[in-house]
Design an enzyme around this catalytic site. Structure first.
Site, PDB file in Angstrom:
ATOM      1  N   SER A   1       0.842  -1.217  -0.088  1.00 28.15           N
ATOM      2  CA  SER A   1       0.094  -0.096   0.215  1.00 28.15           C
ATOM      3  C   SER A   1       0.978   1.407  -0.139  1.00 28.15           C
ATOM      4  O   SER A   1       1.569   1.446  -1.010  1.00 28.15           O
ATOM      5  CB  SER A   1      -1.055   0.029   1.311  1.00 28.15           C
ATOM      6  OG  SER A   1      -2.127   0.802   1.068  1.00 28.15           O
TER       7      SER A   1
ATOM      8  N   ASP B   1      -9.386  -4.320  -5.332  1.00 29.26           N
ATOM      9  CA  ASP B   1      -8.967  -3.437  -4.645  1.00 29.26           C
ATOM     10  C   ASP B   1      -9.821  -2.345  -4.608  1.00 29.26           C
ATOM     11  O   ASP B   1      -9.738  -1.472  -5.549  1.00 29.26           O
ATOM     12  CB  ASP B   1      -7.473  -3.068  -4.804  1.00 29.26           C
ATOM     13  CG  ASP B   1      -6.665  -2.313  -3.748  1.00 29.26           C
ATOM     14  OD1 ASP B   1      -7.345  -1.783  -2.941  1.00 29.26           O
ATOM     15  OD2 ASP B   1      -5.578  -2.521  -3.362  1.00 29.26           O
TER      16      ASP B   1
ATOM     17  N   HIS C   1      -7.930  -5.347  -0.969  1.00 27.48           N
ATOM     18  CA  HIS C   1      -6.660  -4.419  -0.603  1.00 27.48           C
ATOM     19  C   HIS C   1      -5.960  -5.493   0.358  1.00 27.48           C
ATOM     20  O   HIS C   1      -6.055  -5.413   1.796  1.00 27.48           O
ATOM     21  CB  HIS C   1      -6.952  -3.428   0.128  1.00 27.48           C
ATOM     22  CG  HIS C   1      -5.962  -2.391   0.070  1.00 27.48           C
ATOM     23  ND1 HIS C   1      -5.077  -2.074  -0.850  1.00 27.48           N
ATOM     24  CD2 HIS C   1      -5.343  -1.902   1.458  1.00 27.48           C
ATOM     25  CE1 HIS C   1      -3.885  -1.312  -0.694  1.00 27.48           C
ATOM     26  NE2 HIS C   1      -4.476  -1.345   0.914  1.00 27.48           N
TER      27      HIS C   1
END
Length: 240
Positions: free
Chosen positions: A130, A185, A216
């Protein structure tokens, strides 16, 4: 019994160098530095070593991001490598230039410290998830010494206007890159992973890109591909 007087000079040279070569191989200690995502800590990714199942010689470092207010979370103070204005994150995300610069400096200092302790920079993979993946891209391809590789899971490219110059003109222009991104995601949109792959490929980087049916977070297919890529990037033999 040692070599006799008729032993060729080239063999004598090899025998003399053998202990040194063995010590060099034994002393090699590859390192993966992994950067976590928003609000997490390094400990939250300590499972990575069990998922990758790399040879025992590989070490891992999971640093914590500094704590700072995050706009998308109402200014709440949490671990974050940079400020984020909105979530989900798409290709139009404004960059927090100061936060990115400050965190890049922190990450470069971490790598410098490992190099100073004897780890070759070419034995270090810098990766993250991320916003940690975004930082791995930025800090990895702006580092002054050659790294073994850079890995980005569910991340995005930042400071896009300078990316081609930063990557193509840097010490890591030839450093391989792994990008993995979930097709479902909803936090960091899939377009971000594709954009990162396309931009770094255009800058001359050898990119391995994989998308997989996930939201995610990590995915078994992504971990398996990352493992294979890391073995190659770190020039390791698979001991399984």
């Amino acid at each position: 019994k040692g070599p006799g007087p008729c032993c060729p000079s080239w063999l004598l040279s090899c025998l003399a160098r053998a202990p040194q070569l063995q010590r060099t191989k034994a002393m090699r200690s590859p390192l993966i530095i992994w950067l976590h995502g928003l609000g997490d800590t390094g400990r939250g990714w300590s499972h990575l070593k069990h998922e990758l199942r790399l040879p025992q010689a590989v070490r891992y470092a999971f640093p914590d991001a500094p704590e700072s207010p995050v706009t998308c979370n109402g200014g709440y103070v949490m671990t974050s490598w940079m400020d984020l204005e909105t979530i989900p994150i798409g290709n139009g995300l404004p960059d927090d230039a100061k936060g990115l610069a400050d965190s890049t400096q922190i990450i470069h200092a971490l790598i410098d410290a490992e190099v100073a302790k004897g780890t070759a920079s070419e034995d270090i993979v810098l990766g993250g998830f991320s916003q940690g993946g975004a930082m791995a891209l930025l800090a990895g391809y702006s580092y002054a010494k050659r790294l073994a590789g850079v890995a980005c899971l569910s991340g995005w490219p930042s400071l896009r206007a300078q990316l081609t110059e930063r990557v193509g003109g840097g010490a890591n222009a030839g450093t391989p890159l792994f990008i993995g991104h979930g097709t479902q995601d909803g936090v960091v949109l899939p377009e971000c992973g594709k954009d990162a792959a396309e931009r770094h490929t255009a800058a001359g980087v050898q990119v391995t890109f994989l998308d997989y049916p996930a939201a995610h977070g990590p995915h078994p297919a992504g971990m398996a591909a990352l493992r294979s890529w890391a073995l190659e990037a770190l020039k390791l033999e698979d001991d399984e």
